[in-house]
Motif scaffolding. Structure first.
Motif, PDB file in Angstrom:
ATOM      1  N   GLY A 222      -6.499   4.123  -1.131  1.00  0.00           N
ATOM      2  CA  GLY A 222      -7.832   3.586  -1.368  1.00  0.00           C
ATOM      3  C   GLY A 222      -8.567   4.407  -2.404  1.00  0.00           C
ATOM      4  O   GLY A 222      -9.187   3.875  -3.334  1.00  0.00           O
TER       5      GLY A 222
ATOM      6  N   GLU B 121      -3.137   5.587   3.662  1.00  0.00           N
ATOM      7  CA  GLU B 121      -3.978   4.465   3.229  1.00  0.00           C
ATOM      8  C   GLU B 121      -5.255   4.962   2.577  1.00  0.00           C
ATOM      9  O   GLU B 121      -5.732   4.396   1.586  1.00  0.00           O
ATOM     10  N   ILE B 122      -5.793   6.057   3.120  1.00  0.00           N
ATOM     11  CA  ILE B 122      -7.024   6.602   2.530  1.00  0.00           C
ATOM     12  C   ILE B 122      -6.754   7.068   1.102  1.00  0.00           C
ATOM     13  O   ILE B 122      -7.531   6.797   0.189  1.00  0.00           O
TER      14      ILE B 122
ATOM     15  N   TYR C  42       1.199   4.155  -2.951  1.00  0.00           N
ATOM     16  CA  TYR C  42       1.156   5.599  -2.738  1.00  0.00           C
ATOM     17  C   TYR C  42       2.333   6.277  -3.442  1.00  0.00           C
ATOM     18  O   TYR C  42       2.164   7.219  -4.205  1.00  0.00           O
TER      19      TYR C  42
ATOM     20  N   VAL D  25       0.842  -1.204   0.000  1.00  0.00           N
ATOM     21  CA  VAL D  25       0.000   0.000   0.000  1.00  0.00           C
ATOM     22  C   VAL D  25       0.873   1.248   0.000  1.00  0.00           C
ATOM     23  O   VAL D  25       0.665   2.185  -0.773  1.00  0.00           O
TER      24      VAL D  25
ATOM     25  N   VAL E  84      -7.130   3.726  -5.869  1.00  0.00           N
ATOM     26  CA  VAL E  84      -7.551   2.442  -6.440  1.00  0.00           C
ATOM     27  C   VAL E  84      -9.009   2.509  -6.890  1.00  0.00           C
ATOM     28  O   VAL E  84      -9.357   2.048  -7.979  1.00  0.00           O
ATOM     29  N   CYS E  85      -9.870   3.163  -6.067  1.00  0.00           N
ATOM     30  CA  CYS E  85     -11.280   3.309  -6.456  1.00  0.00           C
ATOM     31  C   CYS E  85     -11.379   4.069  -7.770  1.00  0.00           C
ATOM     32  O   CYS E  85     -12.115   3.671  -8.676  1.00  0.00           O
TER      33      CYS E  85
END
Ligand code: ATP
Ligand code: MG
Lengths: 255, 273, 181
Positions: C11, C7-8, A44, A40, C14-15
């Motif tokens: 996310g 992480e947000i 980023y 993850v 990816v969305c």
């Protein structure tokens, strides 16, 4: 004579080492998947941080394509086909290739420098001495992140170029075309297999750029010059590889 | 030689080791024994290959000839997996610290624990804080490596090297860049780790006086050979001129201060022509 | 915490990417499953000349796509082209005497097969043969025939013929544009 033999044998051994490196990466992918947090973080670094450049380039490429096409097609009374041409050009070629080239410049170079510096400052050795395999904790997660990020970036790029701002903006909002025709023409002429080809290419480019970047970084001499050379050759080699592979993949998938 | 010890006493034994980089021989058949539960010093002129020796013991580099036994196991014949298992029992303090730059001090020390144990977070936190306290950097736990001085970074690296309580720690120049106070603390730390936990230690250092005062045994290497070895007292009273030159830091003597080169005068004259 | 916002962001990224992929699949590409996903039955016909027809080309009836070309091969006895087509099971009541024509989409577009229903009460089934077929019109042949048939007073007639051809092409392309308002 002996000089050229030396050059060729150097080239071959470099290729051989790069192959081994790839095998090592591939065999480290399984264990790396057990640590999603590292991946993850790398998505980023690699994906999210490339978003701005991808979105902006996508817009402009779509706009300029539409503008050029509209001028020419107008002469044949075929300006309704602007959307189709933009869509096919972007989906089949420009999307994966341009996104891949931008990715090589933005993410690949950063990756090579990062790995090269980790090597130069003994961080990779320190990991090895802590019984942590850098292939699993450093290289493989970045590889996976590239594999995930580039197809997504390509999708975003293509959508920007075709729909949201690029082609649509010029063909419909600026030149007064009809939005319904624009979409229905695209819809009728783009096949699912075009999309598949687009994402297969993007995935392959993502892997290749990251492979080259990390190989260069990993084998960079531990000096500032070594690291800077690694960055440069990452961009050069991966850009050329993208263009060559694009040709090969197109030939494969169209015939 | 070390004939009076049984092999049971030896944690590491280096046998007839030959090693060279692409075009230079670094070691030419040396033997080094590291006794279990003791502090062994390795000294020698800069550039003789002390760091190299530690890396060979750690299995990072392969000798061209000879072998290294760690607890009876040939380090360089082990499978990857076996080697990694051995390395969990070794800690190494790198000469430049080699902290992971994208992690904080705390996370750096916690790293080996997170990788190799399944301890709960609260326990990892306690262990890390204890290790940091031992090197006097508990307050610096939230800093990033780039915010540390060289000496501080090396102390953090030391805390990291002992985080897993390994059987053996290899210290590559732990005292460089330390002020007298932290130097004293580190010397006592190495000694007490050794005495209370029985951690075998290899200390590479140029601070001859200091390192001899905490070690049980010492080797002096130069030009690919072991010049002398023995207890600190034996070393101090060595008859060897080489050893005396090294201990007293004289530039003239059997050990050349200069890297191999043509005589200065001939090179200058050659230049003038 | 810092990792949380990271992480947000990931996310979100990816969305966004997955949404883009979806839009591309449903809005941009023609997700037509005719002759692919659902059940089909296969019929074949022999054509004198298929022109530029390709495997995968669509098969339509009254302009609606009902199947696609699966296979093209030379019939070993007659040296004509045997074209097999898959038709969606949804359309299983097509009269047996239906005729097949190879047509061109627009002026220079792709070639496809158009079916024109006959009137019999028996229906096409798997393995049936389309007997009434008309091959592709090949422009060069047409002109050649025309020229051969008008060998006398060639010049005038040729000019006239080309004029007619141009007229007919124009009207067909207008008709096609009309189909896409
Ligand atoms: N990767 C390498 N490639 C080629 N030569 C090397 C490499 N690393 C070290 N050397 C050479 O090996 C020799 C020994 O290096 P090493 O780092 O082991 O010395 P050292 O004894 O630790 O010195 P110091 O006390 O200054 O740290 C040096 O002379 C250096 O030139
Ligand atoms: Mg050293």
């Amino acid at each position: 004579m002996t000089g050229s033999i030396a050059i060729i044998s150097n080239l071959l051994s470099g290729l051989g080492r790069a192959q081994f490196f790839l095998f090592n990466i591939l065999s480290a992918i399984g264990p790396a998947l057990l640590r999603p947090r590292i991946i993850v973080r790398q998505i980023y670094m690699i994906g999210v941080q490339s978003l701005v450049i991808i979105v902006i380039s996508g817009m402009f490429i779509g706009m300029v394509l539409a503008l050029q096409m509209a001028n020419t097609l107008d002469r044949f009374g075929a300006e309704d086909s602007v959307g189709v041409i933009v869509a096919l050009a972007v989906i089949r070629e420009l999307g994966p290739v341009v996104a891949g080239l931008l990715f090589a410049g933005r993410a690949g170079s950063a990756l090579a420098a990062e790995i090269g510096l980790m090597r130069a400052t003994d961080q990779l050795s320190a990991m090895e001495m802590m019984a942590v395999d850098p292939m699993r904790r450093v290289v493989a997660p970045r590889f996976i992140a590239g594999l995930i990020s580039l197809p997504l970036l390509t999708a975003i790029f293509s959508l920007m170029a075709i729909g949201v701002a690029g082609g649509h903006l010029i063909a419909v909002d600026l030149l007064g075309g009809d939005s319904g025709t624009y979409w229905s023409q695209i819809h009728a002429n783009v096949e699912l297999s075009d999309l598949r080809q687009c994402f297969v290419k993007a995935g392959v480019f993502g892997m290749v750029v990251n492979w080259i970047a990390m190989y260069q970084g990993y084998n960079a001499p531990p000096t500032s010059e070594g690291v800077s050379n690694a960055t440069t050759s990452t961009v050069v080699v991966s850009s050329l590889s993208i263009l060559a592979l694009d040709f090969v993949l197109t030939a494969f998938m169209f015939s | 030689m070390s004939g009076e010890q049984t092999s049971e006493d030896l944690l590491v034994s280096v046998r007839e080791l030959n090693f060279g980089y692409a075009n230079r021989v670094i070691y030419d058949g040396i033997n080094v024994d590291i006794r279990r539960g003791k502090v062994t010093a390795i000294m020698g002129p800069s550039g003789t290959g002390k760091t190299t020796l530690l890396r060979i013991i750690g299995g990072q580099w392969h000798p061209s000839h000879g072998q290294v036994l760690f607890d009876g196991v040939d380090v360089h014949r082990e499978s990857r997996r076996g080697l990694y298992r051995l390395r969990q029992r070794m800690g190494m303090l790198f000469q430049n610290g080699a902290l992971l730059t994208d992690l904080t001090v705390f996370e750096n020390v916690a790293y080996p624990l997170r990788e190799h144990t399944k301890l709960p977070d609260s326990m990892i936190r306690d262990i890390v804080l204890m290790k940091l306290e031992a090197v006097g950097l508990r307050g610096a736990r939230d800093l990033y490596p780039e915010e540390l001085s060289g000496g501080m970074a090396r102390r953090v690296a030391l805390a990291r090297a002992i985080a897993l309580d390994p059987d053996m720690v290899m210290y590559d120049e732990p005292f460089t860049g330390q002020d007298p106070i932290s130097m004293g603390v580190l010397m006592r730390l190495i000694r007490s780790l050794n005495q209370s936990l029985g951690i075998t230690s290899i200390v590479v250092s140029h601070d001859v006086g200091e390192v001899l005062s905490i070690s049980d045994y010492a080797y002096i290497v130069s030009a690919g050979k072991v010049l002398d070895h023995g207890t600190p007292d034996q070393i101090r009273n060595s008859k060897s001129e080489l050893v005396q030159q090294f201990l007293q830091g004289r530039p003239d003597g059997p050990i050349p201060f200069h890297y191999k080169a043509e005589p200065l005068t001939s090179e200058l004259m050659g230049d003038a022509q | 915490m810092q990792t949380r916002s990271l992480e947000i962001l990931v996310g979100f990224f990816v969305c966004l990417g997955v949404a883009a992929v979806f839009v591309m699949t449903f809005r941009v590409a023609s997700l037509d499953t005719v002759g692919r996903g659902e059940g089909t039955y296969s019929v074949s016909g022999v054509f004198q000349n298929i022109g530029g027809l390709k495997v995968g080309a669509s098969v339509t009836m009254a302009g609606v796509k009902i199947g696609r070309v699966r296979d093209i091969e030379i019939d070993p006895s007659s040296f004509q082209a045997r074209v097999s087509i898959d038709i969606s099971k949804r359309y299983d009541k097509i009269p047996e005497d239906t005729s097949a024509k190879i047509l061109t989409a627009g002026l220079l577009g792709d070639q496809y097969i158009g079916l024109e229903p006959g009137g019999m009460d028996d229906y096409l089934a798997d393995g049936s043969e389309l007997t009434l077929t008309q091959g592709a019109l090949v422009l060069e042949n047409l002109i050649g025939q025309f020229v051969a048939g008008q060998s006398d007073s060639k010049e005038d007639k040729l000019a006239e013929a080309i004029g007619q051809l141009a007229d007919s092409l124009k009207s067909s392309s207008e008709a096609k544009q009309g189909a896409h308002p």
